[in-house]
Design an enzyme around this catalytic site. Structure first.
Site, PDB file in Angstrom:
ATOM      1  N   HIS A  94       2.373 -29.346  83.274  1.00 29.96           N
ATOM      2  CA  HIS A  94       1.156 -28.731  84.008  1.00 29.96           C
ATOM      3  C   HIS A  94      -0.121 -28.790  82.993  1.00 29.96           C
ATOM      4  O   HIS A  94       0.044 -28.929  81.774  1.00 29.96           O
ATOM      5  CB  HIS A  94       1.171 -27.703  85.030  1.00 29.96           C
ATOM      6  CG  HIS A  94       1.400 -26.398  84.238  1.00 29.96           C
ATOM      7  ND1 HIS A  94       2.939 -26.351  83.471  1.00 29.96           N
ATOM      8  CD2 HIS A  94       0.837 -25.294  83.873  1.00 29.96           C
ATOM      9  CE1 HIS A  94       2.702 -24.898  83.054  1.00 29.96           C
ATOM     10  NE2 HIS A  94       1.642 -24.378  83.435  1.00 29.96           N
ATOM     11  N   HIS A 123      -2.186 -26.210  82.141  1.00 30.16           N
ATOM     12  CA  HIS A 123      -2.560 -25.240  81.430  1.00 30.16           C
ATOM     13  C   HIS A 123      -2.524 -25.257  80.055  1.00 30.16           C
ATOM     14  O   HIS A 123      -1.848 -25.998  79.393  1.00 30.16           O
ATOM     15  CB  HIS A 123      -1.680 -23.931  81.915  1.00 30.16           C
ATOM     16  CG  HIS A 123      -2.015 -23.301  83.406  1.00 30.16           C
ATOM     17  ND1 HIS A 123      -0.901 -22.746  83.890  1.00 30.16           N
ATOM     18  CD2 HIS A 123      -2.949 -23.799  84.248  1.00 30.16           C
ATOM     19  CE1 HIS A 123      -1.552 -22.454  85.309  1.00 30.16           C
ATOM     20  NE2 HIS A 123      -2.720 -22.975  85.372  1.00 30.16           N
ATOM     21  N   ASP A 175      -1.645 -23.454  77.631  1.00 32.50           N
ATOM     22  CA  ASP A 175      -0.731 -22.905  76.659  1.00 32.50           C
ATOM     23  C   ASP A 175       0.790 -24.083  76.970  1.00 32.50           C
ATOM     24  O   ASP A 175       1.667 -23.861  76.278  1.00 32.50           O
ATOM     25  CB  ASP A 175      -0.252 -21.721  77.080  1.00 32.50           C
ATOM     26  CG  ASP A 175       0.290 -21.551  78.605  1.00 32.50           C
ATOM     27  OD1 ASP A 175      -0.313 -22.071  79.498  1.00 32.50           O
ATOM     28  OD2 ASP A 175       1.119 -20.484  78.597  1.00 32.50           O
ATOM     29  N   HIS A 176       0.479 -25.018  77.544  1.00 34.62           N
ATOM     30  CA  HIS A 176       1.585 -26.133  77.829  1.00 34.62           C
ATOM     31  C   HIS A 176       1.028 -27.346  77.460  1.00 34.62           C
ATOM     32  O   HIS A 176       1.725 -28.486  77.138  1.00 34.62           O
ATOM     33  CB  HIS A 176       1.984 -26.018  79.004  1.00 34.62           C
ATOM     34  CG  HIS A 176       2.612 -24.999  79.638  1.00 34.62           C
ATOM     35  ND1 HIS A 176       4.023 -24.863  79.461  1.00 34.62           N
ATOM     36  CD2 HIS A 176       2.320 -23.778  79.899  1.00 34.62           C
ATOM     37  CE1 HIS A 176       4.466 -23.703  80.192  1.00 34.62           C
ATOM     38  NE2 HIS A 176       3.724 -22.841  80.284  1.00 34.62           N
ATOM     39  N   HIS A 192       2.911 -23.414  90.897  1.00 38.61           N
ATOM     40  CA  HIS A 192       2.055 -22.893  90.031  1.00 38.61           C
ATOM     41  C   HIS A 192       0.704 -23.498  89.915  1.00 38.61           C
ATOM     42  O   HIS A 192      -0.062 -22.760  89.563  1.00 38.61           O
ATOM     43  CB  HIS A 192       2.902 -22.938  88.608  1.00 38.61           C
ATOM     44  CG  HIS A 192       2.384 -22.165  87.435  1.00 38.61           C
ATOM     45  ND1 HIS A 192       2.578 -20.608  87.396  1.00 38.61           N
ATOM     46  CD2 HIS A 192       2.060 -22.659  86.244  1.00 38.61           C
ATOM     47  CE1 HIS A 192       2.083 -20.523  86.124  1.00 38.61           C
ATOM     48  NE2 HIS A 192       1.814 -21.449  85.561  1.00 38.61           N
ATOM     49  N   ASP A 206       6.532 -23.900  84.049  1.00 40.16           N
ATOM     50  CA  ASP A 206       6.371 -22.470  84.516  1.00 40.16           C
ATOM     51  C   ASP A 206       6.893 -22.607  86.443  1.00 40.16           C
ATOM     52  O   ASP A 206       6.514 -21.443  86.666  1.00 40.16           O
ATOM     53  CB  ASP A 206       4.849 -22.160  84.629  1.00 40.16           C
ATOM     54  CG  ASP A 206       4.459 -21.615  83.061  1.00 40.16           C
ATOM     55  OD1 ASP A 206       5.298 -21.506  82.252  1.00 40.16           O
ATOM     56  OD2 ASP A 206       3.373 -21.401  83.119  1.00 40.16           O
ATOM     57  N   HIS A 228       9.026 -20.570  78.797  1.00 39.57           N
ATOM     58  CA  HIS A 228       8.546 -19.053  78.175  1.00 39.57           C
ATOM     59  C   HIS A 228       9.838 -18.149  77.826  1.00 39.57           C
ATOM     60  O   HIS A 228      10.858 -18.357  78.669  1.00 39.57           O
ATOM     61  CB  HIS A 228       7.795 -18.262  79.220  1.00 39.57           C
ATOM     62  CG  HIS A 228       6.180 -18.837  79.433  1.00 39.57           C
ATOM     63  ND1 HIS A 228       5.243 -18.374  78.549  1.00 39.57           N
ATOM     64  CD2 HIS A 228       5.838 -19.621  80.130  1.00 39.57           C
ATOM     65  CE1 HIS A 228       4.254 -19.053  78.806  1.00 39.57           C
ATOM     66  NE2 HIS A 228       4.394 -19.671  79.946  1.00 39.57           N
TER      67      HIS A 228
END
Length: 343
Positions: free
Chosen positions: A137, A139, A141-142, A194, A218, A256
């Site tokens: 996705h 975001h 942090d990905h 998400h 996520d 995560h």
């Protein structure tokens, strides 16, 4: 909010406590009123996901994590079967990227490259060619490492959903579409909730005599699931059901390292779940030694992950929820999921 009370002391019954089990105390944080965090959370998410402020925050996350965890937040434990090597790369404060290698051709793909320096170091150490980036996705942090890695590896393609604003996306994917990297075959599955365009990727281990491998981003964690920022409980439930349709032997590689937190929360819901208790004890030991807790299997997850147990009477009873007369079964499960997520 709830916490453990020493044995022998009775928990007081407060309005809204729902008749908590013995040993659990209800602690009110605020009398009747709206959730004070909700407006802030929505505003924060909009800034993070849709503006440059989100990218700046991500850069700050990367810098702080490199200083705090120069060797990563966990000790990586490679997983191998004939022809395939999966290397978890601990990044940021609790994220995982994954380098998946076709050992026969030395071609590789990376899932969710958060920190390009950490991913590049793994690529160089393994001596492989990066052919593909699979983003679950948008975001940061990905997906924050996409641009830097594409600059370093000119032939590398970036795969993801066209419904998400995935940075540097070159090859949009649709549900059930397959991609080959060397001898490896990945299948993309649309799993919105998400984010509206969230996807997971399944590596077919069959040709190598190994199990399927689910890179879940996520959507799904060990004993947990992601927040439905851009979807309803019904949407999230349908996406979780897609994942669970893959088979009990499927290895779960989450985005995560949340195992200890998620298992601790789950243990407050199901006090008599022996599988949950054993997994929590194991996770405590792993994290004390800074070892990764992945992978688990989808079969394992069904025994202790509350977000995958919405159909279980023991969880429904613990939440004080019962299916209404004439209520659709999946609608009831979505209501259970919503309550677990709220808690």
């Amino acid at each position: 909010q709830s916490c453990y009370r020493p044995a022998g002391q009775r928990a007081s019954q407060e309005p809204g406590s729902g008749g908590l089990p013995e040993g659990v105390e209800y602690i009110p944080t605020r009398k009747k009123g709206k959730n004070p965090m909700k407006p802030v959370g929505v505003a924060w998410y909009s800034l993070y996901a849709r503006t440059r402020l989100g990218y700046l925050f991500y850069q700050r996350q990367v810098k702080k994590a490199r200083e705090r965890y120069p060797r990563g937040h966990s000790v990586p434990q490679p997983y191998c079967f004939p022809g395939v090597k999966i290397l978890p790369i601990p990044v940021l404060s609790n994220n995982y990227s994954y380098l998946v290698i076709d050992t026969g051709s030395s071609q590789a793909a990376v899932i969710d490259p958060s920190d390009p320096l950490a991913v590049q170091a793994a690529i160089e150490e393994e001596g492989v060619m990066l052919e593909a980036i699979f983003c679950t996705h948008k975001h940061w942090d990905h997906s924050g490492g996409n641009e830097a890695l594409c600059q370093k590896h000119n032939s590398c393609k970036v795969y993801g959903s066209a419904l998400d604003a995935v940075p540097q996306l070159t090859n949009p994917l649709t549900d059930r579409e397959k991609v080959s990297v060397g001898s490896l075959t990945f299948e993309a599955l649309a799993t919105p909730g998400h984010t509206v365009g969230h996807m997971v990727y399944v590596l077919d281990g069959g040709p190598f005599g190994g199990p399927p491998c689910l890179f879940s981003g996520d959507l799904l964690f060990l004993a947990g699931c992601g927040r439905p920022f851009e979807g309803s409980p019904e949407t999230m439930l349908a996406s979780l059901d897609v994942a669970m349709g893959l088979g009990e032997d499927t290895l779960l590689w989450p985005g995560h390292e949340y195992a200890l937190e998620c298992l601790t929360f789950a243990s407050l819901l199901e006090l008599d779940n022996s599988a949950l208790e054993q997994k929590l004890q194991w996770a405590v030991q792993q994290r004390q030694e800074k070892k990764s807790t992945c992978p688990s299997t989808l079969g394992e997850e069904q025994t202790y992950n509350p977000f995958l147990r919405t159909h279980r009477p023991e969880l429904q009873e613990a939440l004080g929820l019962w299916q209404g007369v004439g209520e659709d079964h999946d609608a009831f499960r979505a209501r259970v999921l919503k309550e677990v997520r709220r808690r």
